[in-house]
Design an enzyme around this catalytic site. Sequence first.
Site: not given
Ligand code: GDP
Ligand code: MG
Length: 423
Positions: A12, A40
Site C-alpha cells: 500500500d 491498487h
Molecule cells: P498500492 O497497493 O501500493 O497500489 O497502494 P494503495 O492504492 O493500496 O494505497 C495507497 C493509497 O494512498 C490510495 O488510497 C491512494 O489513492 C493514496 N495515495 C497515493 N499517493 C498519494 C499521495 O501522494 N498522497 C495522498 N494523500 N494519497 C495518496
Molecule cells: Mg494496496
Amino acid sequence: MLTAIVGINWGDEGKGRMVDLLSADYDIICRYQGGNNAGHTVINDKGKFILNLLPSGVFRDNAVNVMGGGMVIDIEHLCGEIKSLKDSGLELSPKNLKISDKAFICFPYHKQQDILEEERLKDKQYGSTRRGIAPVYGDKYMKKGLRMCDLLNPGTIKQKLLDILEWKTIILSGYGGASYIEKNILLNWLLEFGKELQPYIIDTTNYLQKEVASGKKVMFEAQLGALRDIDYGIYPYTSSSQTLAAYAPIGAGLPGAQLDSVIGVMKAYSSCVGEGPFVVEMFGEEATALREAGGEYGAATSRPRRVGAFDVPASCYGVQVQGAKEIALTKLDVLSYMEKIPVCVAYEIDGVQTAEFTTGDALTKAKPVYEYLDGWQTDISACRAKTELPAAALEYVRFIENAVGCPISYVSVGADREQYVEF
Ligand code: GDP
Ligand code: MG
C-alpha cells in the site's frame, strides 16, 4: 528496457498510482505475482479505480497489459473487474490484455479454506485478506492446481478438476467443511468464467520475448512490499508469493531477462495491513490522526490500516532486498498536519541499539528509537516543483534519502496522477 516498480515496505505504498504515472513511457505493463488480495488505487483523468488483478497500465491507450504466470487468478473476480472497467468506458480486448497460460486458478474452495483456517486460528490469525491466496499457492506447490492453460482444454479439464477435488475433500473434511466441494457447481463456475477469459490466454513468454527483441519497453508491477515477501519478509506474516523485483522477470514470463531498473515505492510514513510485528506502530489519538490524514483503510478489504512513523531500519532493508536504484516517496502531503515528525532511526533490542533490520523473532522485541524533524504545517498538495516545497519538507525528503541510501526521484503530494514533484 525492463523496469520493475516494487514496494519497499509492507504494501500500500502507492505502487498503483506510480505505475499509472510512469507507464506513459512503456509499451507493456505486467503484474507478476499475487492475486486479488492486491488493491491498487489509481486516480486519473478517467476517474478513480481500485484494481485487484489487472495491471495499473490499463488506463494507457496504447499499452498492452500482461498478467504473468506468477499470479493466481480468481477468474470470477477477474471477469467482474474487466466488466466494471467496461462500464466505465474502458474496453479491454485480447489485443491489450494478455493472461499467462501458466497462472494458477484461484477457486471458491481456496477462499473457503482461507476463511476456515483464519477462523480456526482465532486470535493467532495471519490477517489474511481471506481471498484464497495462501491455499492456492499452497496447492500450486503440492502440484494440485489448475492453470489458465487448462481453460483452453475443455475436454480434459473436468477430469483434472475431479482428481483434485478427491484430494481437496480430504483436506477440507478436517475442518468439517467437505460439504463446500460441490462438483457440479465448481465445474459450471469454471466453464462459465473460463469461456469468457479463453481469448486472452496466451504463452506470455513467447509473446514477451518477441516484443522485447523488437525493442518494446516493459514495466513490471509488484503487489505488496518487500516485508511481505514469502522468503525475505516477516514470515509467516507475509504474502504467499515473491514480491521482490528479482522475481519480476520470472513471474511475468521472461525468466532469462535482467532488469535495467528498479523503482522502489516508499511511503513517507509507515502503514501495515494485517498482523505481524510492526515496530513503529502508533496507538490511540496519534494513530487516529495519521490514519485519517492518510485515508489508511485497505483498498481491497476496507480494513483500517495500522500506522506509524517512517521506519529507517525496515526501509533500508526493503531498499536492499529490492535492489532499488531509485525511490518514489509517496504521500508526503499526509504529514503536513504534524508539528514535529517522528522518524524511527534505529531499534532497541534487549537494551542494545541497532540500525539493522531482522525478520526473525527478535523483531517482536524491538522498540523504536525516534528522531524528530520539523514539520512544515502547510498544504503542499498543489506543489509541482521542488522549489515550491517548504524548506522543512525538502529537509524531510533529504533526511530520508540519506537514511536509506538511495536517490529519491519522485515525491507524491496527493493521490491524483499529476500530484507529484520530480526530484
Ligand atoms: P498500492 O497497493 O501500493 O497500489 O497502494 P494503495 O492504492 O493500496 O494505497 C495507497 C493509497 O494512498 C490510495 O488510497 C491512494 O489513492 C493514496 N495515495 C497515493 N499517493 C498519494 C499521495 O501522494 N498522497 C495522498 N494523500 N494519497 C495518496
Ligand atoms: Mg494496496
